[in-house]
Design a protein around this motif. Structure first.
Motif, PDB file in Angstrom:
ATOM      1  N   PHE A   1     -10.834  -0.670  16.937  1.00  0.00           N
ATOM      2  CA  PHE A   1      -9.814  -1.254  16.073  1.00  0.00           C
ATOM      3  C   PHE A   1      -9.155  -0.133  15.277  1.00  0.00           C
ATOM      4  N   VAL A   2      -7.843   0.065  15.483  1.00  0.00           N
ATOM      5  CA  VAL A   2      -7.078   1.069  14.742  1.00  0.00           C
ATOM      6  C   VAL A   2      -6.295   0.349  13.650  1.00  0.00           C
ATOM      7  N   TRP A   3      -6.511   0.770  12.391  1.00  0.00           N
ATOM      8  CA  TRP A   3      -5.978   0.044  11.231  1.00  0.00           C
ATOM      9  C   TRP A   3      -4.988   0.899  10.446  1.00  0.00           C
ATOM     10  N   GLY A   4      -3.817   0.328  10.126  1.00  0.00           N
ATOM     11  CA  GLY A   4      -2.808   1.011   9.347  1.00  0.00           C
ATOM     12  C   GLY A   4      -2.731   0.479   7.930  1.00  0.00           C
TER      13      GLY A   4
ATOM     14  N   GLY B   1      -3.817  -2.926  14.225  1.00  0.00           N
ATOM     15  CA  GLY B   1      -3.469  -3.849  13.157  1.00  0.00           C
ATOM     16  C   GLY B   1      -3.188  -3.104  11.876  1.00  0.00           C
ATOM     17  N   GLY B   2      -2.624  -3.818  10.901  1.00  0.00           N
ATOM     18  CA  GLY B   2      -2.354  -3.173   9.632  1.00  0.00           C
ATOM     19  C   GLY B   2      -1.819  -4.110   8.592  1.00  0.00           C
ATOM     20  N   HIS B   3      -1.799  -3.595   7.366  1.00  0.00           N
ATOM     21  CA  HIS B   3      -1.312  -4.322   6.202  1.00  0.00           C
ATOM     22  C   HIS B   3       0.067  -3.781   5.818  1.00  0.00           C
ATOM     23  N   SER B   4       1.030  -4.667   5.612  1.00  0.00           N
ATOM     24  CA  SER B   4       2.351  -4.296   5.129  1.00  0.00           C
ATOM     25  C   SER B   4       2.991  -3.252   6.053  1.00  0.00           C
ATOM     26  N   ARG B   5       3.183  -2.010   5.586  1.00  0.00           N
ATOM     27  CA  ARG B   5       3.765  -1.001   6.466  1.00  0.00           C
ATOM     28  C   ARG B   5       2.900  -0.780   7.699  1.00  0.00           C
ATOM     29  N   GLY B   6       1.581  -0.928   7.567  1.00  0.00           N
ATOM     30  CA  GLY B   6       0.711  -0.818   8.736  1.00  0.00           C
ATOM     31  C   GLY B   6       1.006  -1.877   9.775  1.00  0.00           C
ATOM     32  N   SER B   7       1.428  -3.065   9.328  1.00  0.00           N
ATOM     33  CA  SER B   7       1.837  -4.108  10.269  1.00  0.00           C
ATOM     34  C   SER B   7       3.119  -3.723  10.991  1.00  0.00           C
TER      35      SER B   7
ATOM     36  N   ALA C   1       0.588  -9.487   5.914  1.00  0.00           N
ATOM     37  CA  ALA C   1       1.600  -9.313   4.862  1.00  0.00           C
ATOM     38  C   ALA C   1       2.649  -8.289   5.283  1.00  0.00           C
ATOM     39  N   GLY C   2       3.080  -8.347   6.525  1.00  0.00           N
ATOM     40  CA  GLY C   2       4.023  -7.354   7.022  1.00  0.00           C
ATOM     41  C   GLY C   2       4.951  -7.906   8.071  1.00  0.00           C
ATOM     42  N   GLY C   3       5.892  -8.762   7.681  1.00  0.00           N
ATOM     43  CA  GLY C   3       6.913  -9.207   8.611  1.00  0.00           C
ATOM     44  C   GLY C   3       7.941  -8.114   8.834  1.00  0.00           C
ATOM     45  N   SER C   4       8.525  -8.093  10.022  1.00  0.00           N
ATOM     46  CA  SER C   4       9.490  -7.042  10.335  1.00  0.00           C
ATOM     47  C   SER C   4      10.786  -7.265   9.553  1.00  0.00           C
TER      48      SER C   4
END
Length: 416
Positions: free
Chosen positions: A223-226, A292-298, A317-320
């Motif tokens: 799992f790579v997380w941003g 996967g990621g949160h905000s900018r990570g998404s 919490a990261g819609g485009s």
């Protein structure tokens, strides 16, 4: 088709920003799986059923109407009752106006095999219950309700479909997957965890992994997380440790909206898996990978979601910004937002434009900062389903009206 649990809150923000993750806040643990294995009342449409012919839904349930051209039917998506004993199917049905020679039929199928009839009649009303054979406990159980009638005025109405394990039965043995089974995804997993804070292609990332990786011949999914903008892996340490304790090898570094760093990290992990000098030599399952990621990570995850080595992606919490993020998706996706998060409006738009299988929750009492923390157990279960082959989680935790995580907020899903 899609299922919606409760009302979906719409966020008024027109654009999404990026923020760092804080450290406060807790999530409410979902209730453990109970006796009900699957249920559908059609209050929000067909749920996991698909229809052919003339079918409509309402407060009355699902109503099939007759037709001169073709029979009407509804068929459920696969239901996985693996590990449950003594299954019983119950439902209510009302047949109206059927003439001699016209019938409704209720049937089930196991493992993609032929449908077996439970009930076939011209007249019926009220509730009925049938025990299912032991073979139904092996997974991939489908239900079919069909109507053979000629007139739109001739109908079969179905409601309150329920599969239960009798006598309070839940899984008697932990369902199997590629990782050691757990009783509760809201608790740490069975592995002690090692953290390397100078890992990755440029020695500036975190590698968080089971201390005894490879124990009992286990190959560990990746799992790579941003992280969100303005934050780094340290801000997510407890979550990275949680996922690693469940058997996942987790890599994280400061994120970018360009997801190339994620692909570089996966290449680096492939090298570590092939290096006899490293602690993960031969211990990675590189056929089971998630970004996967949160905000900018998404946002970075969307950017490289068409990476062919991926099995799934996670977006918190990261819609485009432009609504085009989902165009890159090739695999099932998890969306997590918050009812107090300004990013949720963009996630709503992304969900509407998503063509792959997707599960979306808007968590209660959750803002942009807390979305990952309050959704961390959802992510754990999702990874155990999609990367560790725990197929029972499909129904138990996600794709059923009474799913384990439906009580944490508003839920919708589609394309399954």
């Amino acid at each position: 088709m899609s299922h919606v649990s409760g009302r979906l809150r719409l966020c008024g923000a027109a654009a999404v920003g990026v923020m760092a993750l804080g450290t406060a806040g807790v999530t409410t643990a979902p209730a453990s799986a109970a006796t009900p294995v699957y249920s559908e009342d059609f209050s929000d449409g067909l749920g996991t059923f698909t229809a052919s012919g003339s079918v409509r839904t309402g407060t009355y349930g699902a109503r099939l109407s007759g037709s001169l051209s073709s029979d009407s039917s509804i068929v459920s998506a696969p239901i996985d009752p693996t590990g449950y004993d003594d299954l019983t199917l119950s439902y209510t049905r009302v047949a109206s106006g059927l003439d001699l020679g016209e019938t409704f039929t209720v049937a089930y199928s196991v493992g993609g095999g032929p449908f077996t009839t439970l009930e076939s009649a011209r007249t019926a009303a009220g509730a009925v219950s049938f025990p299912l054979p032991d073979s139904a406990e092996n997974g991939d159980l489908r239900l079919r309700f069909s109507l053979d009638a000629n007139s739109l005025l001739e109908t079969l109405t179905v409601d309150d479909v329920l599969i239960e394990a009798e006598d309070g039965g839940g899984p008697t043995d932990p369902p199997t997957g590629s990782l050691p089974p757990v009783d509760d995804v809201t608790e740490p997993g069975p592995y002690a965890v090692t953290v390397d804070e100078s890992a990755g292609p440029d020695d500036d990332g975190w590698l968080v992994y089971p201390a005894d990786a490879g124990r009992d011949g286990v190959d560990h999914p990746v799992f790579v997380w941003g992280p969100g903008a303005g934050s780094d892996p340290a801000d997510y340490e407890d979550m990275l440790r949680l996922w690693a304790s469940h058997g996942f090898v987790v890599y994280s570094e400061v994120s970018s909206s360009n997801g190339a760093y994620m692909v570089d990290a996966l290449d680096w992990l492939e090298d570590r898996n092939a290096s006899p000098a490293g602690p993960l030599y031969g211990d990675l399952d590189l056929s089971e990978v998630a970004f996967g990621g949160h905000s900018r990570g998404s946002l970075g995850t969307f950017d490289v979601a068409d990476e062919p080595r991926l099995e799934t992606t996670v977006h918190v919490a990261g819609g485009s910004f432009d609504g085009n993020g989902p165009d890159s998706l090739r695999n099932p996706a998890l969306y997590i937002g918050g009812d107090e998060d300004f990013a949720t409006a963009n996630m709503e738009r992304d969900y509407a434009g998503t063509d792959v299988p997707v599960w979306f929750t808007v968590l209660d009492d959750t803002d942009h900062i807390l979305a990952t923390r309050n959704g961390r157990h959802v992510i754990t279960a999702w990874l155990r389903w999609h990367l560790a082959d725990e197929e029972f989680r499909r129904t138990q935790d996600f794709l059923s009206p009474g799913c384990a995580f439906c009580g944490l907020g508003d839920v919708r899903y589609k394309n399954w």
